[in-house]
Enzyme design. Structure first.
Site, PDB file in Angstrom:
ATOM      1  N   GLY A   1      -7.181   1.157   3.400  1.00 56.51           N
ATOM      2  CA  GLY A   1      -8.626   1.334   3.228  1.00 56.51           C
ATOM      3  C   GLY A   1      -8.959   2.023   1.923  1.00 56.51           C
ATOM      4  N   GLY A   2      -7.968   2.698   1.311  1.00 60.72           N
ATOM      5  CA  GLY A   2      -8.163   3.284  -0.017  1.00 60.72           C
ATOM      6  C   GLY A   2      -9.158   4.434  -0.055  1.00 60.72           C
ATOM      7  CB  THR A   3     -11.042   5.763  -2.967  1.00 54.81           C
ATOM      8  OG1 THR A   3      -9.877   5.677  -3.792  1.00 54.81           O
ATOM      9  CG2 THR A   3     -11.817   7.023  -3.313  1.00 54.81           C
ATOM     10  CB  CYS A   4     -14.454   3.280   0.096  1.00 54.93           C
ATOM     11  SG  CYS A   4     -16.036   3.178   0.936  1.00 54.93           S
TER      12      CYS A   4
ATOM     13  CG  HIS B   1     -48.614   0.856   7.496  1.00 59.09           C
ATOM     14  ND1 HIS B   1     -48.623   1.721   6.427  1.00 59.09           N
ATOM     15  CD2 HIS B   1     -49.147   1.538   8.543  1.00 59.09           C
ATOM     16  CE1 HIS B   1     -49.165   2.871   6.800  1.00 59.09           C
ATOM     17  NE2 HIS B   1     -49.479   2.783   8.093  1.00 59.09           N
TER      18      HIS B   1
ATOM     19  CD  GLU C   1      -2.512   1.735   0.218  1.00 57.52           C
ATOM     20  OE1 GLU C   1      -3.294   0.956  -0.328  1.00 57.52           O
ATOM     21  OE2 GLU C   1      -2.306   2.900  -0.211  1.00 57.52           O
TER      22      GLU C   1
HETATM   23  C1  LIG Z   1     -16.102  11.393  -3.169  1.00 58.83           C
HETATM   24  C2  LIG Z   1     -16.396   9.946  -3.426  1.00 58.83           C
HETATM   25  C3  LIG Z   1     -17.514   9.364  -2.876  1.00 58.83           C
HETATM   26  C4  LIG Z   1     -17.800   8.033  -3.102  1.00 58.83           C
HETATM   27  N1  LIG Z   1     -18.914   7.483  -2.557  1.00 58.83           N
HETATM   28  C5  LIG Z   1     -19.213   6.192  -2.783  1.00 58.83           C
HETATM   29  C6  LIG Z   1     -20.360   5.597  -2.211  1.00 58.83           C
HETATM   30  O1  LIG Z   1     -21.115   6.248  -1.505  1.00 58.83           O
HETATM   31  N2  LIG Z   1     -20.600   4.293  -2.452  1.00 58.83           N
HETATM   32  C7  LIG Z   1     -19.769   3.535  -3.240  1.00 58.83           C
HETATM   33  O2  LIG Z   1     -20.029   2.349  -3.438  1.00 58.83           O
HETATM   34  N3  LIG Z   1     -18.656   4.072  -3.792  1.00 58.83           N
HETATM   35  C8  LIG Z   1     -18.370   5.385  -3.585  1.00 58.83           C
HETATM   36  N4  LIG Z   1     -17.233   5.913  -4.120  1.00 58.83           N
HETATM   37  C9  LIG Z   1     -16.362   5.053  -4.950  1.00 58.83           C
HETATM   38  C10 LIG Z   1     -15.498   4.147  -4.065  1.00 58.83           C
HETATM   39  O3  LIG Z   1     -14.752   4.927  -3.163  1.00 58.83           O
HETATM   40  C11 LIG Z   1     -14.567   3.329  -4.935  1.00 58.83           C
HETATM   41  O4  LIG Z   1     -15.333   2.678  -5.926  1.00 58.83           O
HETATM   42  C12 LIG Z   1     -13.816   2.289  -4.127  1.00 58.83           C
HETATM   43  O5  LIG Z   1     -13.045   2.876  -3.115  1.00 58.83           O
HETATM   44  C13 LIG Z   1     -12.926   1.476  -5.062  1.00 58.83           C
HETATM   45  O6  LIG Z   1     -12.195   0.565  -4.328  1.00 58.83           O
HETATM   46  P1  LIG Z   1     -10.870  -0.064  -4.913  1.00 58.83           P
HETATM   47  O7  LIG Z   1     -10.517  -1.149  -3.973  1.00 58.83           O
HETATM   48  O8  LIG Z   1     -11.042  -0.405  -6.326  1.00 58.83           O
HETATM   49  O9  LIG Z   1      -9.777   1.110  -4.892  1.00 58.83           O
HETATM   50  P2  LIG Z   1      -9.328   2.127  -3.778  1.00 58.83           P
HETATM   51  O10 LIG Z   1     -10.262   2.131  -2.627  1.00 58.83           O
HETATM   52  O11 LIG Z   1      -9.073   3.405  -4.447  1.00 58.83           O
HETATM   53  O12 LIG Z   1      -7.959   1.512  -3.247  1.00 58.83           O
HETATM   54  C14 LIG Z   1      -6.805   1.465  -4.033  1.00 58.83           C
HETATM   55  C15 LIG Z   1      -5.587   1.488  -3.128  1.00 58.83           C
HETATM   56  O13 LIG Z   1      -4.431   1.211  -3.901  1.00 58.83           O
HETATM   57  C16 LIG Z   1      -3.370   2.044  -3.481  1.00 58.83           C
HETATM   58  N5  LIG Z   1      -2.431   2.149  -4.604  1.00 58.83           N
HETATM   59  C17 LIG Z   1      -2.661   2.724  -5.809  1.00 58.83           C
HETATM   60  N6  LIG Z   1      -1.583   2.583  -6.611  1.00 58.83           N
HETATM   61  C18 LIG Z   1      -0.657   1.925  -5.888  1.00 58.83           C
HETATM   62  C19 LIG Z   1       0.664   1.487  -6.154  1.00 58.83           C
HETATM   63  N7  LIG Z   1       1.230   1.668  -7.349  1.00 58.83           N
HETATM   64  N8  LIG Z   1       1.348   0.866  -5.168  1.00 58.83           N
HETATM   65  C20 LIG Z   1       0.771   0.645  -3.951  1.00 58.83           C
HETATM   66  N9  LIG Z   1      -0.481   1.024  -3.655  1.00 58.83           N
HETATM   67  C21 LIG Z   1      -1.187   1.653  -4.606  1.00 58.83           C
HETATM   68  C22 LIG Z   1      -4.063   3.343  -3.148  1.00 58.83           C
HETATM   69  O14 LIG Z   1      -3.279   4.141  -2.267  1.00 58.83           O
HETATM   70  C23 LIG Z   1      -5.348   2.841  -2.490  1.00 58.83           C
HETATM   71  O15 LIG Z   1      -5.191   2.700  -1.099  1.00 58.83           O
HETATM   72  C24 LIG Z   1     -16.918   7.246  -3.890  1.00 58.83           C
HETATM   73  C25 LIG Z   1     -15.762   7.823  -4.432  1.00 58.83           C
HETATM   74  C26 LIG Z   1     -15.497   9.159  -4.205  1.00 58.83           C
HETATM   75  C27 LIG Z   1     -14.259   9.751  -4.790  1.00 58.83           C
END
Ligand SMILES: Cc1cc2nc3c(=O)[nH]c(=O)nc-3n(C[C@H](O)[C@H](O)[C@H](O)COP(=O)(O)OP(=O)(O)OC[C@H]3O[C@@H](n4cnc5c(N)ncnc54)[C@H](O)[C@@H]3O)c2cc1C
Length: 457
Positions: free
Chosen positions: A39-42, A441, A34
């Site tokens: 935990g990434g984006t979500c 209901h 990582e």
């Molecule tokens: C503002 C916003 C609101 C959202 N709201 C919702 C919602 O309400 N409901 C919903 O279902 N979805 C929502 N989403 C979308 C959701 O966040 C994503 O679809 C989800 O997080 C994708 O998960 P993932 O595992 O594919 O990637 P991510 O969660 O993005 O995780 C990818 C991880 O990989 C790491 N990484 C990337 N490149 C490298 C590398 N080269 N080397 C090492 N690590 C790396 C990153 O740091 C990150 O931690 C929202 C998105 C945004 C931006």
């Protein structure tokens, strides 16, 4: 240092960590890499903090409407943005900490913190370590697109990441992009007290939805004072005093909007451009999404792609489902396929929009003979009682098979109530089964059978 593992997982988003859990439990050694926030984006810059902010914005909205409910409030209503942000930060922090602790304490899992790049089909470099494995799983997610619009490099713009770092209410927030992420921020900041303008290059908001949904969403937001500039064909930016001038060049109205802050919310792109995919021979499409088959295998044997980076979903639940598909095929001899997934998502404005399957327009484009059921939320007792009657629900049924093709519930509780329809779609049962169910209901869900009893077309 050279290290060999049974599997390498790149990215600790929604699919990587649970896959690490399954693989290690099956006795495999796993390297999980990582580069930033567990935990990434979500967890950090997406769903969790935004939905926490949406809850604060809802509280502000209800307090302003207190009189509608016969509740009196003495004094002014204030927004303490520092505390609003702290609340969202805490929710994210706790979730991030839990993921990190889980992974770092996981038997047979070695966590590497740094940016991963392929060196070859079975080799990944992270910092000074060269890792190799027969199986590599890519879960690198995506990031906000910074569009190539004139002047974008001359201004300080916000994205979802920097927006969530704000502990102030912008005087006038100009949101570029009238789609899901942009509209959530638009309404919440309006409720926090900002003037908000949404600039959209298309003729309507959330253009992939049916026109009636787009119109109803616009009405809901406009009633709260969000301004819209649609058909903004030539969007451009320039610094302006202590703010930013946004050129909108719409077919009507002023040619510019001057705001204090600009949020770019025009889409997302996969984090695949700096991953060394070419060295591994992994193919991507024109958008940079990693090409996968229905079991999420890339063109290179032994490399899989899960989550937002494979272009097969853009949601937390689709990324998690990707993990389930990969794990089922690898570990359970269960041939699960991404093609079995029914599209489902929500737009978390208030009231929310819950969506499953095809829209009416998609069903018509697919040449289906359809029957449509609709019901305004003004005729849903639960909504009336809650004083939240905006929106409507709609279901699209295949007239030949009686199967439900899709549905939308724009209204209070719509994100939850839609699941009853999603479940009947997964069960592949005719709509009549749901029509004869007896709901509780008063709920929003109880009117779904009634709506299905009055299909037109
Ligand atoms: C503002 C916003 C609101 C959202 N709201 C919702 C919602 O309400 N409901 C919903 O279902 N979805 C929502 N989403 C979308 C959701 O966040 C994503 O679809 C989800 O997080 C994708 O998960 P993932 O595992 O594919 O990637 P991510 O969660 O993005 O995780 C990818 C991880 O990989 C790491 N990484 C990337 N490149 C490298 C590398 N080269 N080397 C090492 N690590 C790396 C990153 O740091 C990150 O931690 C929202 C998105 C945004 C931006």
């Amino acid at each position: 240092m050279n290290r060999r593992f049974d599997a390498i997982i790149i990215g600790a988003g929604q699919a990587g960590p649970p896959l690490a859990g399954r693989l290690t439990a099956a006795g495999l050694s796993v390297a999980l890499i990582e580069r930033k926030l567990f935990g990434g984006t979500c967890v950090n810059t997406g769903c969790m903090p935004t939905k926490t902010l949406v809850a604060s914005a809802y509280a502000a909205h209800i307090v302003r409407r207190a009189e509608d409910y016969g509740v009196t409030i003495a004094g002014d209503i204030g927004i303490d943005m520092v505390r609003v942000k702290a609340r969202a930060d805490t929710v994210s922090h706790n979730a991030r900490h839990n993921v990190e602790k889980w992974l770092k304490g996981m038997e047979r899992c070695t966590v590497f913190e740094g940016h991963a790049r392929f060196e070859g089909p079975g080799e990944v470099r992270v910092g000074g370590d060269l890792l190799s494995a027969e199986r590599i799983f890519v879960n690198v997610g995506g990031r906000a697109v910074v569009p190539d619009m004139p002047g974008v490099g001359d201004i300080d713009y916000l994205t979802n990441v920097s927006m969530l770092a704000l502990d102030r209410v912008p005087r006038h927030l100009v949101v570029i992009g009238g789609s899901y992420i942009g509209l959530e921020f638009a309404q919440m900041y309006r409720r926090f007290g900002a003037e908000v303008t949404v600039v959209e290059k298309g003729p309507r908001l959330i253009g992939r939805e049916d026109a009636a949904i787009s119109a109803a969403v616009k009405d809901i937001l406009a009633a709260e004072g969000v301004a819209f500039r649609l058909d903004a064909e030539c969007i451009g930016f320039a610094p302006h005093g202590d703010g930013i001038e946004v050129r909108v060049d719409c077919s009507s109205g002023d040619r510019t909007v001057v705001g204090s802050d600009v949020l770019l919310a025009v889409g997302r792109r996969p984090n695949t451009d700096d991953l060394g995919l070419d060295r591994a021979g992994v193919e991507t499409d024109a958008r940079g999404s990693i090409k996968v088959d229905d079991r999420l295998r890339t063109n290179v044997p032994g490399i899989w792609a899960m989550g937002d980076c494979n272009g097969r979903g853009a949601f937390t639940h689709t990324a998690y489902n990707d993990f389930e598909i990969v794990a089922a095929n690898l570990l359970d001899d269960d041939p699960r396929s991404v093609d079995d997934r029914i599209p489902a998502y929500a737009l978390y404005i208030d009231p929310p929009l819950g969506r499953v399957g095809m829209s009416e327009a998609e069903a018509r484009r697919a040449g289906k003979r359809i029957r449509i059921g609709t019901r305004p939320m003004t005729r849903v007792g639960r909504a009336v009682e809650k004083g939240e009657t905006q929106g409507f629900m709609q279901v699209v049924v295949d007239a030949d098979s009686d199967l439900v093709l899709g549905a939308a519930i724009l209204g209070t509780g719509g994100d939850e109530a839609i699941h009853g329809i999603l479940d009947i779609m997964y069960a592949a049962a005719p709509y009549t089964v749901l029509q004869r169910s007896v709901g509780i209901h008063p709920t929003v869900s109880e009117l779904i059978p009634t709506m299905l009893g009055d299909l037109k077309g």
